[in-house]
Motif scaffolding. Structure first.
Motif, PDB file in Angstrom:
ATOM      1  N   GLU A 353       0.857  -1.287  -0.018  1.00 49.90           N
ATOM      2  CA  GLU A 353       0.106  -0.031  -0.060  1.00 49.90           C
ATOM      3  C   GLU A 353       0.881   1.500   0.012  1.00 49.90           C
ATOM      4  N   GLY A 354       2.044   1.233   0.534  1.00 49.25           N
ATOM      5  CA  GLY A 354       2.917   2.216   0.639  1.00 49.25           C
ATOM      6  C   GLY A 354       3.568   2.482  -0.824  1.00 49.25           C
ATOM      7  N   LEU A 355       3.304   1.742  -1.688  1.00 49.47           N
ATOM      8  CA  LEU A 355       4.140   1.906  -3.021  1.00 49.47           C
ATOM      9  C   LEU A 355       3.522   3.131  -3.705  1.00 49.47           C
ATOM     10  N   GLU A 356       4.215   3.830  -4.550  1.00 51.24           N
ATOM     11  CA  GLU A 356       3.567   4.952  -5.314  1.00 51.24           C
ATOM     12  C   GLU A 356       3.020   4.824  -6.750  1.00 51.24           C
ATOM     13  N   PHE A 357       3.148   3.352  -7.021  1.00 52.55           N
ATOM     14  CA  PHE A 357       2.668   3.029  -8.630  1.00 52.55           C
ATOM     15  C   PHE A 357       1.913   1.709  -8.583  1.00 52.55           C
ATOM     16  N   LYS A 358       0.968   1.541  -9.485  1.00 51.14           N
ATOM     17  CA  LYS A 358       0.295   0.154  -9.407  1.00 51.14           C
ATOM     18  C   LYS A 358       0.296  -0.153 -10.979  1.00 51.14           C
ATOM     19  N   ARG A 359       0.412  -1.301 -11.155  1.00 49.43           N
ATOM     20  CA  ARG A 359       0.597  -1.908 -12.299  1.00 49.43           C
ATOM     21  C   ARG A 359      -0.948  -2.455 -12.870  1.00 49.43           C
ATOM     22  N   LEU A 360      -1.474  -1.919 -13.849  1.00 50.11           N
ATOM     23  CA  LEU A 360      -2.847  -2.258 -14.202  1.00 50.11           C
ATOM     24  C   LEU A 360      -2.808  -3.332 -15.312  1.00 50.11           C
ATOM     25  N   GLU A 361      -1.874  -3.375 -16.312  1.00 51.10           N
ATOM     26  CA  GLU A 361      -1.709  -4.193 -17.438  1.00 51.10           C
ATOM     27  C   GLU A 361       0.017  -4.475 -17.514  1.00 51.10           C
ATOM     28  N   LYS A 362       0.049  -4.927 -18.508  1.00 49.55           N
ATOM     29  CA  LYS A 362       1.696  -5.157 -18.756  1.00 49.55           C
ATOM     30  C   LYS A 362       2.422  -4.011 -18.948  1.00 49.55           C
ATOM     31  N   ASN A 363       1.943  -2.942 -19.764  1.00 52.22           N
ATOM     32  CA  ASN A 363       2.429  -1.755 -20.317  1.00 52.22           C
ATOM     33  C   ASN A 363       1.595  -0.610 -19.759  1.00 52.22           C
ATOM     34  N   LEU A 364       0.801  -0.965 -18.567  1.00 55.06           N
ATOM     35  CA  LEU A 364      -0.152   0.228 -18.101  1.00 55.06           C
ATOM     36  C   LEU A 364      -0.051   0.475 -16.536  1.00 55.06           C
ATOM     37  N   PHE A 365       0.294   1.616 -16.293  1.00 54.39           N
ATOM     38  CA  PHE A 365       0.494   1.933 -14.811  1.00 54.39           C
ATOM     39  C   PHE A 365       0.085   3.084 -14.271  1.00 54.39           C
ATOM     40  N   THR A 366      -0.474   3.177 -12.975  1.00 55.23           N
ATOM     41  CA  THR A 366      -0.871   4.672 -12.408  1.00 55.23           C
ATOM     42  C   THR A 366       0.427   4.947 -11.629  1.00 55.23           C
ATOM     43  N   PHE A 367       0.729   6.179 -11.549  1.00 57.19           N
ATOM     44  CA  PHE A 367       1.893   6.606 -10.667  1.00 57.19           C
ATOM     45  C   PHE A 367       1.308   7.739 -10.035  1.00 57.19           C
ATOM     46  N   GLU A 368       1.832   8.016  -8.786  1.00 56.63           N
ATOM     47  CA  GLU A 368       1.431   9.070  -8.025  1.00 56.63           C
ATOM     48  C   GLU A 368       2.319  10.326  -8.659  1.00 56.63           C
ATOM     49  N   GLY A 369       1.752  11.359  -8.567  1.00 55.65           N
ATOM     50  CA  GLY A 369       2.606  12.558  -9.295  1.00 55.65           C
ATOM     51  C   GLY A 369       4.106  12.928  -8.594  1.00 55.65           C
ATOM     52  N   LYS A 370       3.983  12.583  -7.242  1.00 56.49           N
ATOM     53  CA  LYS A 370       5.181  12.923  -6.494  1.00 56.49           C
ATOM     54  C   LYS A 370       6.254  11.855  -6.651  1.00 56.49           C
ATOM     55  N   THR A 371       5.826  10.883  -7.455  1.00 59.19           N
ATOM     56  CA  THR A 371       7.010   9.840  -7.818  1.00 59.19           C
ATOM     57  C   THR A 371       8.153  10.347  -8.349  1.00 59.19           C
ATOM     58  N   SER A 372       9.427  10.295  -8.146  1.00 59.23           N
ATOM     59  CA  SER A 372      10.513  10.832  -8.577  1.00 59.23           C
ATOM     60  C   SER A 372      10.716  10.148  -9.921  1.00 59.23           C
ATOM     61  N   LEU A 373      11.393  10.944 -10.920  1.00 58.87           N
ATOM     62  CA  LEU A 373      11.537  10.378 -12.213  1.00 58.87           C
ATOM     63  C   LEU A 373      12.617   9.403 -12.276  1.00 58.87           C
ATOM     64  N   ASN A 374      13.676   9.308 -11.175  1.00 65.15           N
ATOM     65  CA  ASN A 374      14.434   8.256 -11.045  1.00 65.15           C
ATOM     66  C   ASN A 374      13.709   6.845 -10.810  1.00 65.15           C
ATOM     67  N   ASP A 375      12.745   7.111  -9.811  1.00 68.52           N
ATOM     68  CA  ASP A 375      11.868   5.744  -9.595  1.00 68.52           C
ATOM     69  C   ASP A 375      11.160   5.279 -10.641  1.00 68.52           C
ATOM     70  N   PHE A 376      10.492   6.284 -11.374  1.00 71.12           N
ATOM     71  CA  PHE A 376       9.849   6.049 -12.203  1.00 71.12           C
ATOM     72  C   PHE A 376      10.608   5.321 -13.441  1.00 71.12           C
ATOM     73  N   CYS A 377      11.629   5.557 -13.658  1.00 70.19           N
ATOM     74  CA  CYS A 377      12.524   5.057 -14.852  1.00 70.19           C
ATOM     75  C   CYS A 377      12.856   3.488 -14.527  1.00 70.19           C
ATOM     76  N   LYS A 378      12.872   3.154 -13.018  1.00 70.30           N
ATOM     77  CA  LYS A 378      13.325   2.151 -12.614  1.00 70.30           C
ATOM     78  C   LYS A 378      12.213   1.156 -12.758  1.00 70.30           C
ATOM     79  N   VAL A 379      11.145   1.724 -12.576  1.00 71.95           N
ATOM     80  CA  VAL A 379       9.972   0.812 -12.696  1.00 71.95           C
ATOM     81  C   VAL A 379       9.609   0.477 -14.139  1.00 71.95           C
TER      82      VAL A 379
END
Length: 453
Positions: A353-379
């Motif tokens: 529950e503490g994660l800032e993103f959720k994987r909906l499908e293989k190539n579809l995600f929802t991210f919180e806007g505050k997620t750092s670009l560094n973490d986004f690129c890792k995901v």
């Protein structure tokens, strides 16, 4: 008589050898002893190169803390390693040239200047002696006894470096110019090329991500991985003990910043373990006397590899990140830095529950806007440099979209950037709260959207 003649005949070779030695020119004897001294000097100089440049940080620290002349000389010499190396090279070459010259002169005196075979044999013998006794043996010994060897030769090298300084500086100038001239023709490998090499040479995903983290570790700044100001859990110094304990129980952190009036005025760091003896106290307990540790402030531009060394030296695990105006910009911990190499570290208080993103499908995600670009690129497994021309000064996904839209977008608006389609899911008057990200086929790259205002 027969017995006496037999004894003389047996001693004949020794007598002839002694006679041959005594018949040598007088000048040969001092040359011989001088050659031995020069060979010893060659050994000391060659060994000192290994000894000085193999000293460990702990040994250097012991020399710095010592008042002995030899230790002081070691510290002074290693304060300018290029000058030391140039001095050693000049000395070694002077000694070896002198040794060969004296040996050649002695051979000429013994066998005559026209005896080319003797000079050839002498060259082989002297070269073998220099390589074995003047290079191999002393360097092996110096490797095992580097500190004692360095102390033994430090005074002589310090005097020699002073005398030979003009020649050493000249050698260093030539070396620097050659280095600058040829550095462009060497291997100039970019970070992206190193990451491509990692992709090609490793098969395991875990090993690949670990190596990528190591490669990019020295290039990341504090601002890229810090916890932003809005997400910092901090306590007002005016809060009573019950309010403090309520926040401690909710956040489950071991260290909490304490501020006065505003989070821009952080006065100290409270260690939760210091509250344990007082958990049964009432709300009037003056807990403010417990936080005695001053906060460690760092700028946003500081590299995380430098910050890691600062953490080790200062024995702290948390730093407050400040902007150019001195205001609190974020917070960074030792765990944040280590995670850049080994990946996410989850403890018993971390859950999905503490994660800032959720994987909906293989190539579809929802991210919180505050997620750092560094973490986004890792995901999503892309290189962070893909956003360099578009993100401006932003380091979060919401900030990137604000740069792309050049305004605060409405909920439901989309923006295509390379192979990403960003859809704003939730937004308020100040910031983008949630984003849906569709990653299209990576083999299809539409034209990059215009990101200019």
């Amino acid at each position: 008589m027969e017995e006496g003649s037999s004894i003389l005949s047996e001693a004949d070779p020794y007598i002839h050898t002694l006679g041959a030695i005594l018949s040598l020119p007088v000048i040969v004897y001092p040359i011989f002893f001088a050659s031995l001294i020069l060979l010893l000097l060659s050994a000391l100089i060659s060994g000192s190169e290994v000894a000085f440049f193999s000293l460990s940080p702990k040994q250097l620290e012991s020399c710095k803390n010592s008042n002995k002349p030899n230790s002081v000389s070691i510290v002074r010499l290693l304060s300018n390693p290029k000058l030391l190396l140039a001095t050693i090279l000049i000395l070694n070459n002077l000694v070896n040239v002198a040794l060969v010259t004296l040996s050649t002169y002695a051979t000429w005196e013994i066998s005559g200047r026209d005896n080319e075979n003797a000079v050839f044999i002498l060259t082989i013998l002297v070269t073998a002696a220099i390589v074995f006794f003047g290079e191999i043996v002393p360097k092996i010994y110096a490797t095992e006894k580097n500190l004692s060897f360095a102390r033994m030769t430090s005074r002589v090298l310090y005097i020699a470096s002073t005398i030979l300084k003009p020649f050493s500086w000249f050698l260093m100038i030539i070396s620097d110019r050659l280095e600058r001239r040829f550095q462009h023709s060497g291997y100039d490998v970019s970070m992206n090329e190193l990451k491509q090499v990692v992709d090609m040479t490793t098969t395991g995903n875990e090993d690949k991500e670990l190596l990528k983290g190591i490669v990019s570790f020295g290039t990341k700044t504090v601002k890229q991985i810090m916890c932003s100001r809005i997400d910092i859990t901090a306590v007002d110094v005016e809060d009573d003990f019950h309010q403090l304990m309520d926040k401690v129980n909710k956040c489950s952190y071991s260290r909490i910043p304490i501020y006065n009036e505003t989070i821009d005025k952080i006065e100290g760091i409270l260690y939760v373990k210091e509250l344990l003896p007082f958990i049964d106290r009432d709300e009037n307990f003056e807990w403010q006397q417990l936080f005695k540790r001053n906060p460690f402030f760092v700028p946003e531009s500081k590299k995380i590899d430098e910050l890691l060394r600062d953490f080790q030296q200062k024995r702290v695990h948390m730093a407050i990140v400040v902007d150019e105006y001195g205001g609190t910009s974020g917070l960074i911990t030792m765990e944040d830095i280590i995670e850049e190499i080994v990946g996410e570290i989850n403890d018993e208080f971390d859950d999905d529950e503490g994660l800032e993103f959720k994987r909906l499908e293989k190539n579809l995600f929802t991210f919180e806007g505050k997620t750092s670009l560094n973490d986004f690129c890792k995901v999503v497994k892309v290189d962070p440099s893909i956003f360099d021309g578009a993100k401006g000064e932003s380091e979060s996904l919401g900030g990137l979209l604000l740069e792309l839209f050049s305004r605060i977008p409405n909920s439901g608006e989309t923006y295509d950037f390379k192979n990403f389609r960003f859809t704003v899911v939730s937004v308020d008057k100040k910031r983008i709260k949630s984003v849906r990200v569709l990653i299209r086929d990576k083999s299809v790259y539409p034209p990059q959207a215009d990101v200019s205002p």
